[in-house]
Every structure is written in C-alpha cells, then in structure tokens.
Design a protein around this motif. Sequence first.
Motif, PDB file in Angstrom:
ATOM      1  N   HIS A  63      73.253  32.151   3.838  1.00  0.00           N
ATOM      2  CA  HIS A  63      74.282  32.018   2.814  1.00  0.00           C
ATOM      3  C   HIS A  63      73.776  31.039   1.773  1.00  0.00           C
ATOM      4  N   ASP A  64      74.564  30.767   0.759  1.00  0.00           N
ATOM      5  CA  ASP A  64      74.124  29.925  -0.357  1.00  0.00           C
ATOM      6  C   ASP A  64      73.639  28.542   0.074  1.00  0.00           C
ATOM      7  N   THR A  65      74.225  27.997   1.128  1.00  0.00           N
ATOM      8  CA  THR A  65      73.879  26.632   1.518  1.00  0.00           C
ATOM      9  C   THR A  65      72.782  26.555   2.569  1.00  0.00           C
ATOM     10  N   GLY A  66      72.238  27.687   2.998  1.00  0.00           N
ATOM     11  CA  GLY A  66      71.144  27.626   3.955  1.00  0.00           C
ATOM     12  C   GLY A  66      71.201  28.708   5.013  1.00  0.00           C
ATOM     13  N   ASN A  67      70.406  28.517   6.059  1.00  0.00           N
ATOM     14  CA  ASN A  67      70.312  29.466   7.164  1.00  0.00           C
ATOM     15  C   ASN A  67      70.756  28.811   8.461  1.00  0.00           C
ATOM     16  N   HIS A  68      71.396  29.607   9.307  1.00  0.00           N
ATOM     17  CA  HIS A  68      71.720  29.182  10.661  1.00  0.00           C
ATOM     18  C   HIS A  68      71.278  30.289  11.602  1.00  0.00           C
ATOM     19  N   TYR A  69      70.757  29.898  12.753  1.00  0.00           N
ATOM     20  CA  TYR A  69      70.256  30.893  13.683  1.00  0.00           C
ATOM     21  C   TYR A  69      70.581  30.510  15.120  1.00  0.00           C
ATOM     22  N   VAL A  70      70.640  31.533  15.981  1.00  0.00           N
ATOM     23  CA  VAL A  70      70.894  31.320  17.410  1.00  0.00           C
ATOM     24  C   VAL A  70      69.556  30.982  18.050  1.00  0.00           C
ATOM     25  N   ARG A  71      69.443  29.751  18.498  1.00  0.00           N
ATOM     26  CA  ARG A  71      68.170  29.319  19.089  1.00  0.00           C
ATOM     27  C   ARG A  71      68.096  29.667  20.567  1.00  0.00           C
ATOM     28  N   ASP A  72      69.231  29.551  21.250  1.00  0.00           N
ATOM     29  CA  ASP A  72      69.274  29.871  22.670  1.00  0.00           C
ATOM     30  C   ASP A  72      70.715  30.135  23.080  1.00  0.00           C
ATOM     31  N   TYR A  73      70.895  30.560  24.299  1.00  0.00           N
ATOM     32  CA  TYR A  73      72.234  30.821  24.808  1.00  0.00           C
ATOM     33  C   TYR A  73      72.259  30.610  26.310  1.00  0.00           C
ATOM     34  N   GLY A  74      73.465  30.500  26.850  1.00  0.00           N
ATOM     35  CA  GLY A  74      73.633  30.344  28.290  1.00  0.00           C
ATOM     36  C   GLY A  74      74.818  31.163  28.768  1.00  0.00           C
ATOM     37  N   TRP A  75      74.880  31.380  30.069  1.00  0.00           N
ATOM     38  CA  TRP A  75      75.963  32.147  30.667  1.00  0.00           C
ATOM     39  C   TRP A  75      76.692  31.267  31.658  1.00  0.00           C
TER      40      TRP A  75
END
Length: 111
Positions: free
Chosen positions: A61-73
């Motif tokens: 988006h205009d203010t930058g990037n965000h990403y899913v680095r990891d996840y857990g269950w």
Amino acid sequence: MKRNLKRWSALGAAAVSLAGAMVVAGGATSAHADTRCSWGWIWINDSAGGDPKTQARGHSHDTGNHYVRDYGWDAVSGGYIWNWWADNDGGSNGDTSDTYFSSRWCGSAPW
C-alpha cells in the motif's frame, strides 16, 4: 462504578471522534496497514543498497509493505496465528531490518 462507566464512555466517544476526523482529513490512517487473513505475492527489499529483492506473501500500500513471515497452529483452538512483518526498506541509503508488525488468528494456514 458509575463514575468509571462515565469516564470510559467519554474516552470511547473521544476515540471515535478522533478516528472520524482522521479519516475525513485523509491522514495517514486512510492508507493504514492491516493484518487480513489473505495475501498476494509482493516484492520486498526492492530498493538499491539493501537486502536482495525477494518475493513474499503479503500486501502493499502507499505506506509500505507487510508480509507473513511465519505462522503457528494452536491445537486447543484449532486456529492458525499469522505473524505479519513490516518491510523496512530504507531506499538508496540501505535497508533497515524488518520488524514485527502484528499477528492475526485465521481459520487456515497461509500456505
């Protein structure tokens, strides 16, 4: 108890008023990042002088990037927690280390 309820009601009203004013004014909150339970392929670290350009699962988006680095269950709840990170791409002067942004419980694994 009545005094505390009045105080919380006043604080809530002030917060709603402030949020409304920021959206109307078109401030930084109009392009805020989120932690949705969906993603698309994006490029991170794409400015010269930083880490190598890499594809990641996230959103831009205009203010930058965000990403899913990891996840857990979580076996108890049966839910998945997605951990979102901010791509702190520093531009031509180098790349600042990425930082944790937020987490979200989702009904499925991100990949």
